[in-house]
Design an enzyme around this catalytic site. Structure first.
Site, PDB file in Angstrom:
ATOM      1  N   CYS A 213      49.890  12.767  54.340  1.00  0.00           N
ATOM      2  CA  CYS A 213      50.721  13.569  53.779  1.00  0.00           C
ATOM      3  C   CYS A 213      50.391  14.410  52.544  1.00  0.00           C
ATOM      4  O   CYS A 213      49.302  14.079  52.053  1.00  0.00           O
ATOM      5  CB  CYS A 213      51.966  12.721  53.415  1.00  0.00           C
ATOM      6  SG  CYS A 213      51.441  11.531  52.366  1.00  0.00           S
TER       7      CYS A 213
ATOM      8  N   ASP B 243      30.854  -2.630  81.739  1.00  0.00           N
ATOM      9  CA  ASP B 243      29.983  -4.017  80.916  1.00  0.00           C
ATOM     10  C   ASP B 243      31.240  -4.839  80.765  1.00  0.00           C
ATOM     11  O   ASP B 243      32.292  -4.531  80.418  1.00  0.00           O
ATOM     12  CB  ASP B 243      29.190  -3.060  79.980  1.00  0.00           C
ATOM     13  CG  ASP B 243      28.900  -4.308  78.781  1.00  0.00           C
ATOM     14  OD1 ASP B 243      28.295  -5.293  79.496  1.00  0.00           O
ATOM     15  OD2 ASP B 243      29.172  -4.237  77.516  1.00  0.00           O
TER      16      ASP B 243
ATOM     17  N   ASP C 226      28.833  -0.587  76.040  1.00  0.00           N
ATOM     18  CA  ASP C 226      28.714  -0.636  74.556  1.00  0.00           C
ATOM     19  C   ASP C 226      27.312  -0.802  73.869  1.00  0.00           C
ATOM     20  O   ASP C 226      26.984  -0.560  72.862  1.00  0.00           O
ATOM     21  CB  ASP C 226      29.692  -1.379  73.813  1.00  0.00           C
ATOM     22  CG  ASP C 226      29.815  -2.640  73.765  1.00  0.00           C
ATOM     23  OD1 ASP C 226      29.177  -3.151  74.702  1.00  0.00           O
ATOM     24  OD2 ASP C 226      29.839  -3.281  72.762  1.00  0.00           O
TER      25      ASP C 226
ATOM     26  N   ASP D 150      23.320  -1.803  77.674  1.00  0.00           N
ATOM     27  CA  ASP D 150      23.918  -0.702  78.787  1.00  0.00           C
ATOM     28  C   ASP D 150      23.429   0.769  78.522  1.00  0.00           C
ATOM     29  O   ASP D 150      23.570   1.399  79.400  1.00  0.00           O
ATOM     30  CB  ASP D 150      25.253  -0.680  78.284  1.00  0.00           C
ATOM     31  CG  ASP D 150      26.157  -1.839  78.453  1.00  0.00           C
ATOM     32  OD1 ASP D 150      25.677  -2.867  79.577  1.00  0.00           O
ATOM     33  OD2 ASP D 150      26.650  -2.365  77.197  1.00  0.00           O
TER      34      ASP D 150
END
Lengths: 713, 52
Positions: free
Chosen positions: A29, A432, A612, A616
């Site tokens: 804001c 995974d 992740d 992997d």
């Protein structure tokens, strides 16, 4: 001005250290801007601070002795969270400059196109003789300099392709623009009736619009990806003569001693020199079971230290560490993916030679028929303009911009240009487990089965510890509504557990071996009360929010869902059953994952890999498309096409449907453009294409494809 | 029709001013933080030297 440049990161590499950059994720804001700026400027040593609300970043110019940590505390005192950004990882300068250049060219082309069009309207509505010639000359005076400035990107690309003996999209574009300008100039000089200045400049304008959209989508994705990378400031606490010193990881050399606090991630590969603790290796191997760590044990970068402080002797840092070696693997796998040709490229492969042959044939035909070279060239130019590749140059970027904007709102970041198309082709999803479908934080199983007394003692013991299992236990007991029993003489023994005195009896909460119980395959903690048998608490990984939704949504979209994990068989089976995944592979090594993905690909499947960890990474790179959460290891994020920014994994199924509809839109746009060409090209070849017809056909097809792209849901 | 001799240069000149103004906004980075700028204009802080 300097501050402005600094805010965009442009000055970062000019002034030595550069300004300090902070990421402010929850600022939104007007009041926030002034609060944060005022707080930062009141901080001693700060010369200026500027908040960029669009990027949610603050740039602070300060004396060299002002540390980012101090600034973060200042901002926290003002009520906002801040994270340090590594300004060297943010290289927005080059992209900014390129974008600005494109915008400038677009503005010039737009300005010229409007003016030339106005003059052309007068010609179309019947201006004749001297007036028409005058208007043609003015149009030439506007269009030629404008095109020679604005169309430079096309000229450059076309030249680059031609000098390598290839054809690309920019060759017919360049040819159309140059031929149109050339013949029109010749016509004007001979008081001819038809001039295509308006067509040449508006073609440039439309195509530049497409280029700019394309550039912006890429720039936004790149800057968000850079921000993710910049959030991990590579710092380590080096021990120099017994005192800790915060240094950059790149300055560490093998043989250095570093201190890793509980909760910290190993910045380098090394050997533990001092201290006892437990290590969470889930990012590297997928195992959820914490590993006991003692002096002499080897650790690799990326592991998380859980309980006690450790002193680690560095064996490999930076480029030699296991993390970086993995990145090389990824680079190798990436080349296979780069061989994917996008829809636009495939269409351009058909389009470019087709257009050349068509316009050449038209010119030759008319020349043989009339023996009039001027007329033949005019017709060739008209054919080139009318077959405007607007659908290719404008429609594809418009669709990808709309689609990636939509996905960004859902919290997904598209990193690669062809990712959407590849995602749309996927028919098998490989997940995974640890860190992807789960959050990597433990959750106590079956709290209701224990009696209240046991729970109360466990709570009393676990409250003092910051170990993830202890925290999970005290949280679970608190939600069960049991009040903790006071336990005295609490001692936390790093690497083993917590010990204390309860009503004169010795109580222990910790590892199986420490309380004299047999070790189990599941993650568990044991409670031992003197004189009683040890009680076991078993833990399961907490499911990531939206995991069920994602699996269900993908199934509904007609995809096969698989689970491959490095975790132990029972843990994986139990978890898969909760999600209803039948095809499960447990205790998979990184090589097994890649092998499985490759085997699926060999069977003709298109695989989407979601993962992740380091284990992997190779599979992510080998798959047809890949997604990783923002919490993933750097290497995994680099290897994947799409990064999930939020905690919720649910949007994955939405991503697949959105990408499918995006590809459908792109194909629709190609059909629309082809339809236009089927109508307009015969007219052009027959020699009826007036500049008015050319302008109408081109604008109409550009506008229809753009509007069609915006219909994307 | 003589009026064209004035009108065309005038319209080009006016358009040119717009183009130059647009260049100036790009050169001075006025599109860096569109969201922040739209909020800053509403800020009640008064200062003699507005932030560049």
């Amino acid at each position: 001005m300097a501050r402005r440049l600094a805010a965009s990161g442009a000055l970062a590499d000019v002034t030595g250290d550069g300004p300090l950059m902070l990421s402010l994720p929850d600022i939104r804001c007007a009041a926030c801007i002034s609060t944060v700026e005022r707080a930062l400027e009141a901080h001693p040593g700060v010369t200026s601070a500027r908040v960029n609300l669009t990027l949610k970043r603050a740039t602070v110019e300060a004396a060299p002795d002002v540390t980012p940590e101090a600034l973060i505390e200042t901002v926290a005192a003002a009520g906002y969270t801040a994270h340090e950004l590594d300004s060297s990882a943010l290289s927005s300068t080059a992209t900014d400059k390129q974008g600005r250049e494109l915008l400038m060219r677009l503005a010039v082309a737009g300005f010229a196109a409007m003016n030339v069009m106005l003059l052309s309207v007068a010609v179309w509505s019947g201006a004749a003789d001297a007036t028409r010639d005058l208007f043609h000359w003015i149009s030439a005076a506007i269009a030629i300099p404008a095109v020679s400035f604005a169309a430079q990107p096309f000229f450059r690309n076309a030249w680059a392709a031609l000098s390598r003996g290839r054809l690309n999209m920019d060759v017919p574009i360049t040819l159309a623009i140059l031929l149109a300008l050339g013949t029109s100039l010749y016509e004007t000089a001979h008081s001819g009736e038809h001039a295509y200045f308006d067509a040449a400049i508006s073609l440039t304008f439309f195509l530049l619009g497409g280029r700019y959209l394309d550039h912006r989508t890429r720039a936004i994705a790149r800057s968000a990806a850079e921000e993710l990378a910049a959030l991990e400031v590579p710092r380590a606490d080096k021990l120099v003569d017994g005192a800790e010193q915060s240094v950059n990881v790149s300055e560490l050399r093998p043989g250095d001693l570093i201190r890793v606090r509980p909760g910290g991630r190993m910045p380098v590969d090394g050997v533990i020199a001092e201290g006892v603790s437990e290590l969470d290796r889930s990012l590297l191997t997928g195992e959820t079971l914490p590993v006991f760590a003692e002096p002499g044990r080897e650790v690799s970068a990326g592991e998380v230290n859980l309980t006690g402080p450790l002193t680690v002797r560095v064996t490999a840092a930076g480029k030699d560490s296991s993390l970086h070696r993995m990145a090389d693997l990824v680079a190798m796998a990436e080349t296979t993916r780069n061989r994917y040709t996008s829809l636009a490229d495939r269409a351009a492969g058909l389009y470019a030679p087709g257009v050349h042959i068509l316009s050449f044939a038209a010119a030759v035909g008319w020349y043989l028929y009339t023996w009039d070279a001027r007329l033949a060239l005019n017709i060739a130019a008209a054919v080139l303009i009318i077959t405007c590749p607007c659908a290719l140059g404008l429609a594809v970027p418009a669709v990808t911009t709309a689609a990636s904007g939509r996905l960004f709102k859902k919290g997904m970041l598209i990193k690669s240009g062809t990712a959407l198309e590849r995602l749309a082709e996927v028919d098998t999803v490989v997940f995974d487990k640890t860190g992807t479908l789960t959050l990597g934080t433990p959750e106590v199983q079956g709290v209701g089965e224990y009696d209240a007394r046991t729970l109360a003692i466990v709570a009393g013991l676990s409250e003092a510890s910051s170990h993830p299992l202890s925290r999970a236990l005290s949280q679970a007991v608190a939600t069960a509504g049991v009040v903790a029993e006071p336990v005295g003489d609490l001692v936390e023994v790093p690497g083993y557990g917590t010990e204390g005195l309860w009503q004169g009896r010795r109580v222990r909460l910790g590892r199986a071996a420490w309380v004299g119980a047999a070790a189990s395959a599941e993650t568990s903690a044991w409670l031992l009360m003197e004189g009683e048998a040890p009680v076991r608490f078993s833990f399961a990984d907490r499911m990531r929010p939206g995991a069920e939704q994602a699996v269900q949504g993908l199934r509904q979209a007609g995809l096969t869902v698989l689970l491959i994990s490095g975790d132990s068989e029972p843990a994986v089976r139990a978890f898969a059953a909760r999600l209803g995944i039948e095809d499960v592979m447990a205790e998979a090594l990184p090589d097994d994952k890649v092998a499985r993905v490759n085997a699926l690909t060999a069977d003709g499947h298109r695989v989407l890999m979601v993962g992740d960890g380091l284990n992997d990474t190779a599979a992510l790179a080998a798959a047809h498309a890949s997604i990783s959460p923002a919490t993933a290891l750097d290497a995994a994020r680099v290897a994947s096409d799409i990064v999930l920014l939020g905690e919720d994994i649910g949007p994955i199924s939405a991503a697949v449907t959105t990408s499918r509809s995006a590809v459908r839109r792109i194909k629709e746009n190609f059909s629309i453009a082809t339809l236009y060409n089927f109508i307009a090209v015969p007219i052009a070849i027959a020699g009826f294409a007036t500049p008015l017809a050319a302008a109408l056909a081109m604008s109409a097809s550009s506008i229809t494809v753009s509007l069609n792209s915006l219909r994307l849901r | 029709m003589e009026v064209l001799a004035f009108l065309i240069p005038i319209s080009l000149f006016l358009g040119g001013i717009g183009l130059a103004a647009f260049f100036w906004t790009i050169k001075t980075d006025q599109y860096d933080d569109p969201e922040g700028d739209s909020h800053r204009i509403l800020s009640s802080d008064y200062d003699d030297h507005p932030k560049e």
